[in-house]
Scaffold this motif. Structure first.
Motif, PDB file in Angstrom:
ATOM      1  N   CYS A 197      39.715  35.156  41.145  1.00  0.00           N
ATOM      2  CA  CYS A 197      38.840  34.749  39.618  1.00  0.00           C
ATOM      3  C   CYS A 197      37.497  33.995  39.824  1.00  0.00           C
ATOM      4  CB  CYS A 197      40.068  34.158  39.154  1.00  0.00           C
ATOM      5  SG  CYS A 197      39.565  33.688  37.395  1.00  0.00           S
TER       6      CYS A 197
ATOM      7  N   ASP B 158      44.073  39.340  33.405  1.00  0.00           N
ATOM      8  CA  ASP B 158      43.764  37.935  33.682  1.00  0.00           C
ATOM      9  C   ASP B 158      44.340  37.448  35.021  1.00  0.00           C
ATOM     10  OD1 ASP B 158      46.363  37.764  33.028  1.00  0.00           O
ATOM     11  OD2 ASP B 158      46.476  36.429  31.233  1.00  0.00           O
TER      12      ASP B 158
ATOM     13  N   TYR C  26      42.821  42.807  40.830  1.00  0.00           N
ATOM     14  CA  TYR C  26      41.641  42.452  40.396  1.00  0.00           C
ATOM     15  C   TYR C  26      40.733  43.706  39.904  1.00  0.00           C
ATOM     16  CZ  TYR C  26      36.959  40.404  41.125  1.00  0.00           C
ATOM     17  OH  TYR C  26      35.452  40.100  40.732  1.00  0.00           O
TER      18      TYR C  26
ATOM     19  N   CYS D 238      40.720  33.907  32.827  1.00  0.00           N
ATOM     20  CA  CYS D 238      40.286  34.799  33.964  1.00  0.00           C
ATOM     21  C   CYS D 238      40.348  36.449  33.606  1.00  0.00           C
ATOM     22  CB  CYS D 238      41.120  34.483  35.073  1.00  0.00           C
ATOM     23  SG  CYS D 238      40.339  35.400  36.487  1.00  0.00           S
TER      24      CYS D 238
END
Lengths: 514, 672
Positions: free
Chosen positions: B345, B379, B374, B385
């Protein structure tokens, strides 16, 4: 066939069997059946002290994390313990057990504790969203409020709507501890004027930026409901009379598929989506896919000036007021609190006694202490817990001022050593204005649907409508099918397929259940 | 033979049919049995029966017709203690008359009760009901980076288990605490070691009390259990907490099957992939030592999560300690992040905030599945995020290395309540999860075969910290919802796990009184390891929680100048108010820098601001936003000239006080 000894025995019995015996047998048969049914209906899980081996002899309060500063809740409990030590020879020590900051985790923990019958908690501090579930599942003891201890009728002592949150199927299971309803926070250092009505607010929000909680969690459901409830609400005064039963009616029945409610819901959500995401003309705000906010991230967006307006719960007031960044040089606040421009969803935290608590009487005493006017005033002034005692609001309104945390501390023995910095302390006037907005917000808020399966309802509801409110590609579901899915969800049932089918597909799948 | 086989077949079919018929009702039946009012249903008929027998007793002893020898025998045994009593004739006669009515009434009542019970069961269990029975609540924890995957699996399992739309279980997934916290929590009813609770009327839990725990690797489980068996009889860090010394073996039951398979990977951004992952290195299996060497030559950094907070970080640290490159290498460092997801993040934030592609020179050592998560967007289970799916230069490519280990994901059941029904429900989920694993091996590169190891020492960095914590003692700070005394107490208790026995920590406050006189009361100095006694870390914590002195803002520069015996590293915790009182408006940063320069014993100053903003002229600490540390000037964030001191200010902590303190201590360690 020759009768044996047992045959002879029964025939002797039969000979002595008269009409009286027949009537007696019928009556006793009936009494036995009634007894079993009555006992079954009027008893949940058994509870007694012997069911809690090894349990430490104290009064355990299961709760979420503290919202305010300085451990005020801890101080309040400590004061109760001190008082009990003076009053009783062998007092029970009350202990707060803070479970988690997450309301979902808190619910899960308390429910699991009730199911395992470990007598882990005596008093539960429970989000109002879950009171119905806990009451209907026999996790809570009924709580008969004693007017003598309250100094009057409960309906007069508490805010009416807050008191209602603890009533399930006509019986009181929980007592309000902190009121909650959404507020609108407006930055006064930005050109974001106070809105007159919902329509005007949406225009302003588009222009100045608005932080609300449309992420995929329970808060997302609440924000969706508020957007829908507020549809057609033009002026604050109209909110009491508007016909906002678009999702469910006062009895909790889903009405989304009636008349043109579905269309109205879509229109309302599209309007809010425009306000949330279409106003990003200068590219200063993140794109929709990256702007799924919750309470804390909303607070940060508002605090840093990314947006001019924010929808949040009352806890945010204390957080912002204590933040030097949100104060001018002269100490005045850089933000204003207003009642939500529409119809909010009623929140709050209630106190209840666990069904398996071995200390029910002491738990009751502690609850009466926590809802006393003095304690409620202190929790409000020092930590920002909105009070549930109606008289406190009346007093604030009548006198036009409130005792600050500093005033209350100075009254107490421990307050002498805490000089206050007048430029950052929340003043009495600010408290009064804040209390006024909270009172109005609670009065105008609507409760969530009362169901033991609110969490299931919440999941199904937002799974279909959150995309509509947050993305341009979110399509309207078949509202008949979706409504049936919501009705099932209120009974705890989930369908095996997607509840958000567009109209054509839904017709084919109307009977599917998983 | 045939008959036996037929009988067996019929029995099997009948059992199957009965099971199938009963399955939809089993949950309801179980709930009904659990909630049945057992006590009155047993005691009332039994006491009535006893009454009848007592009434019959005189008959048996007298010459009245005995209703049966069996009854006489039972009564003789049951009522033997009363056989000496001479009952009056009138009573015997009355009992004789009452015998038949009593017996008839009793038998009829029992029959009625039985019929009522059967009726109830039929109505409640078989008859369709409007609402589902409440599902059994199960709580499962795992590392933060596995939470999203586990939630998806839990949802899929619950969906599969539904009958008539009703789910028999509800599975709440939570993030597991650190290894250190679990060591304590499993022995102490899952309560946090807040140290020195004494008479404080509160305790804090470590989140959900888990019914099951999915460790990242068996090594993590072994470490938790092994630690307990070794230290079972010892006192806790604070020396006074009562512990359960019983073995955790009876509480924690590790199942044989794995519920996931993954490996640690080198996750590199698409923009820098060709710079790092050469064909030569690929054919060698991406050995870590050579990867680090190449990263250094290309001005890149390999980063991994904080070993004290993250199991995958601890695995990387342990691996590095035996694989060639040293953790102290300039191109290889742990960040403050408490999970692989938090690290990624931050990488995303770095990418968003920088116009150039410097961010692509950061390479993450994380579990392979986290890089995939990712890239998928979302999030990562962290508020704030959320991001759109990533591809191309912004996406991560995870590759395995011959030196990086595999991760098994065992399923550990925790039997707090010794409830067979709960255990059966967990068994069902575990078996299903073994067939529908959380993760399957993916990614490029060689498939590693070595199992993950975790060394407790590798999780703790070696540089000693001599730290003095100065807390803003103004009234506004005392009211801060984020950094009040109790919040600081709890956060400092939490970060104790990243302090070593050799660290020195002291604490004090700074404020001015009504007359403008500077005050700086000090807590006693304590060692970070938390030895028992007045000099312990616990003493510092106690002082922070209990000290009620407060006043008005005092400039930080004056507070530093007024310290008589300052430590090498000073941490200032404030709400930002004191910046306004620094001499020279708008020059707070310079004023503070000058004060540090003048204080000969102070080398490092780290200001942690909760609420307010850092003044101009003070840089943010490097570890807040990962950046490349290749150039010497970058290696000393906060220093603008040739001076030796570090002065930084962090105002990005939000409400995560413990996280901010952890980052701060970590930064001091790097400077020491």
């Amino acid at each position: 066939m020759a009768a044996g000894p047992s045959g002879a025995f029964w025939s002797r019995w039969y000979e002595r069997f008269t009409r009286f015996h027949l009537r007696l047998a019928a009556a006793c048969f009936l009494a036995g059946a009634v007894f079993v049914i009555a006992v079954s209906q009027h008893s949940g899980s058994p509870s007694s002290q012997t069911a809690c081996p090894g349990r430490p002899d104290d009064l355990v309060i299961g709760t979420g994390a503290e919202i305010g500063a300085g451990g005020v809740r801890h101080d309040v409990i400590k004061a109760w313990n001190d008082e009990q030590r003076e009053l009783k020879k062998k007092p029970l020590k009350a202990t707060l057990v803070e479970i988690s900051e997450s309301s979902d985790e808190q619910r899960s923990e308390l429910a699991a504790a009730a199911q395992s019958k470990r007598c882990a908690y005596d008093v539960l501090l429970l989000d109002v969203a879950y009171i119905t579930e806990f009451a209907r599942n026999h996790y809570l003891e009924k709580f008969e409020l004693d007017p003598g201890k309250l100094g009057g009728l409960p309906e007069r002592y508490f805010l009416r709507k807050s008191l209602e949150t603890g009533r399930v199927d006509g019986e009181q299971f929980a007592v309000p501890f902190a009121a909650d309803a959404p507020l609108l926070y407006r930055r006064t250092d930005a050109p974001a004027p106070p809105p007159q009505d919902t329509k005007k607010f949406l225009e302003l929000a588009r222009e100045h930026g608005y932080a609300a909680q449309f992420d995929d969690y329970e808060g997302g459901t609440v924000n969706l409901l508020e957007a829908i409830f507020s549809a057609g609400s033009q002026k604050a005064e109209d909110r009491k009379t508007q016909a906002d039963d678009l999702v469910f009616d006062d009895r909790g029945d889903v009405v989304l598929d009636q008349d043109d409610n579905g269309e109205k819901v879509m229109d309302a959500l599209r309007a809010w989506r425009e306000a949330l995401f279409a106003g990003n003309r200068d590219d200063t705000r993140p794109p929709p896919g990256e702007s799924a906010l919750r309470e804390e991230s909303s607070l940060q967006a508002f605090r840093t000036g990314l947006v001019g307006y924010m929808r949040n719960w009352p806890f945010a007031f204390n957080r912002l007021a204590a933040d030097p960044l949100m104060r001018d040089d002269d100490g005045s606040l850089k933000f204003q609190v207003l009642s939500f421009p529409g119809t909010g969803v009623l929140g709050g935290v209630d106190l209840a006694i666990a069904k398996d608590s071995p200390h029910k009487e002491e738990a009751r005493e502690l609850i009466y202490y926590l809802i006393s006017q003095d304690v409620q005033e202190r929790l409000f002034a020092c930590a920002g817990y909105p009070p549930v005692v109606a008289a406190l609001y009346e007093r604030y309104e009548r006198s036009g001022t409130a005792r600050t945390c500093g005033d209350l501390a100075a009254d107490g023995a421990d307050g002498a050593g805490r000089p206050a910095e007048r430029d950052t302390e929340i003043t009495g006037d600010q408290l009064v204005r804040f209390a006024g907005e909270v009172h109005e917000a609670v009065d105008h808020a609507r409760p969530r649907p009362k169901s033991a399966y609110y969490a299931t309802f919440s999941q199904v509801f937002r799974s279909c409508l959150l995309p509509v409110a947050t993305t341009a590609s979110g399509a309207a579901p078949d509202f008949h099918y979706f409504s049936d899915a919501l009705r099932d969800a209120l009974n705890g049932r989930r369908r095996s397929d997607d509840a958000c089918h567009p109209p054509a597909q839904a017709a084919l799948k109307s009977d599917i259940r998983g | 033979m045939v008959t036996t086989a037929l009988t067996a077949a019929v029995t099997s079919v009948a059992t199957l049919v009965a099971t199938a018929a009963a399955t939809p009702f089993s949950n309801r039946l179980q709930n009904l049995i659990e909630q049945a009012p057992v006590t009155p249903l047993i005691t009332v008929p039994a006491s009535v029966g006893a009454l009848v027998i007592i009434c019959c007793y005189p008959l048996w002893r007298g010459k009245v017709r005995t209703p049966g020898r069996w009854a006489a025998a039972v009564a003789a045994v049951a009522l033997w203690p009363f056989h000496q009593i001479q009952w009056p004739q009138g009573l015997r006669s009355w009992a004789g008359r009452m015998l038949v009515p009593l017996a008839v009434g009793y038998i009829a009542a029992c029959l009625g009760a039985f019929t009522g019970l059967v009726g109830l069961v039929v109505v409640k269990v078989v008859a369709p009901s409007g609402a589902c029975e409440p599902p059994r609540e199960l709580r499962v924890i795992t590392a933060l980076e596995n939470v999203t995957a586990l939630r998806e699996r839990a949802e899929a399992y619950t969906k599969e288990q539904r009958t008539d739309g009703c789910a028999p279980v509800r599975i709440e997934v939570g993030a597991a605490p650190t290894i250190e916290e679990m060591r304590y929590g499993f022995r102490n009813e899952w309560l946090r070691d807040d140290a020195l609770q004494n008479d404080e009327p509160y305790r804090r839990m470590l989140g959900l009390t888990p019914d099951a725990w999915i460790p990242t690797s068996s090594a993590e489980f072994d470490l938790v259990v092994q630690d307990v068996s070794e230290k079972g009889g010892e006192k806790t860090n604070n020396g006074d907490a009562p512990e359960k010394t019983s073995s955790l073996r009876s509480l924690l039951h590790k199942r044989n099957e794995q519920v996931g398979t993954d490996h640690m990977s080198i996750a590199v951004f698409g923009a820098a992939k060709n710079d790092l992952l050469t064909g030569e290195l690929e054919s060698a299996g991406y050995p870590l030592a050579e990867i680090v060497q190449r990263a250094r030559s290309k001005g890149m950094s390999l980063v991994y999560p904080q070993p004290a907070f993250s199991t995958s970080g601890a695995i990387v640290a342990t691996t590095l300690s035996g694989a060639g490159p040293q953790p102290g290498d300039a191109a290889l460092r742990a960040t403050f992040d408490n999970s692989a997801n938090a690290l990624l993040c931050h990488l995303r934030d770095a990418g968003r905030e920088r116009a150039d592609e410097d961010w692509a020179r950061l390479v993450a050592l994380v579990p392979s599945h986290t890089a995939d998560e990712y890239n998928r967007g979302g999030d990562l289970g962290i508020e704030g995020c959320a991001h759109d799916p990533l591809a191309g230069r912004a996406a991560l490519t995870p590759v395995s290395s011959v030196d990086l280990p595999t991760l098994d994901y065992p399923f550990v059941e925790i039997d707090w309540s010794q409830d067979p029904a709960r255990r059966a429900a967990l068994d069902g989920f575990a078996t299903w999860l073994a067939d529908n694993k959380l993760f399957e091996p993916t990614g490029e590169g060689p498939q590693p075969s070595s199992a993950a190891r975790i060394s407790a020492d590798a999780a703790r960095p070696g540089h000693r910290v001599d730290l003095q914590i100065m807390i803003d003692g103004s009234g506004s700070m005392a009211r801060s919802p984020t950094a009040s005394a109790s919040a600081l107490h709890d956060a400092l208790a939490e970060v104790r796990q990243i302090l070593t026995d050799t660290d020195q920590v002291s604490a004090g406050k700074f404020f001015t009184d009504d007359r403008g006189t500077a005050k700086a009361p000090m807590a006693r100095e304590g060692d970070g390891g938390g030895e028992e006694g007045p000099g312990g870390y616990g003493e510092v914590l106690r002082w922070i929680a209990d000290d009620r002195q407060s006043g008005f803002d005092e400039p930080i520069s004056r507070a530093i100048g007024g310290l008589s015996h300052p430590a090498n590293s000073i941490a200032v915790i404030t709400d930002g108010g004191p910046f306004n009182d620094e001499p020279g408006p708008g020059n707070a940063g310079q004023s503070i820098r000058r004060a540090v320069r003048r204080a000969a014993d102070v080398s490092n100053l780290y200001i942690l601001t909760f609420g307010g903003r850092c003044p101009d002229g003070l840089e943010a600490p490097r570890s807040v936003r990962p950046s490349v540390s290749a150039s010497p000037s970058d290696g000393r964030p906060g220093s603008s000239g040739p001076v030796a001191e570090h002065v930084v200010c962090d105002d990005t902590a939000g409400t995560d006080v413990a996280g901010a303190l952890g980052r701060m201590i970590f930064q001091f360690r790097e400077w020491s």
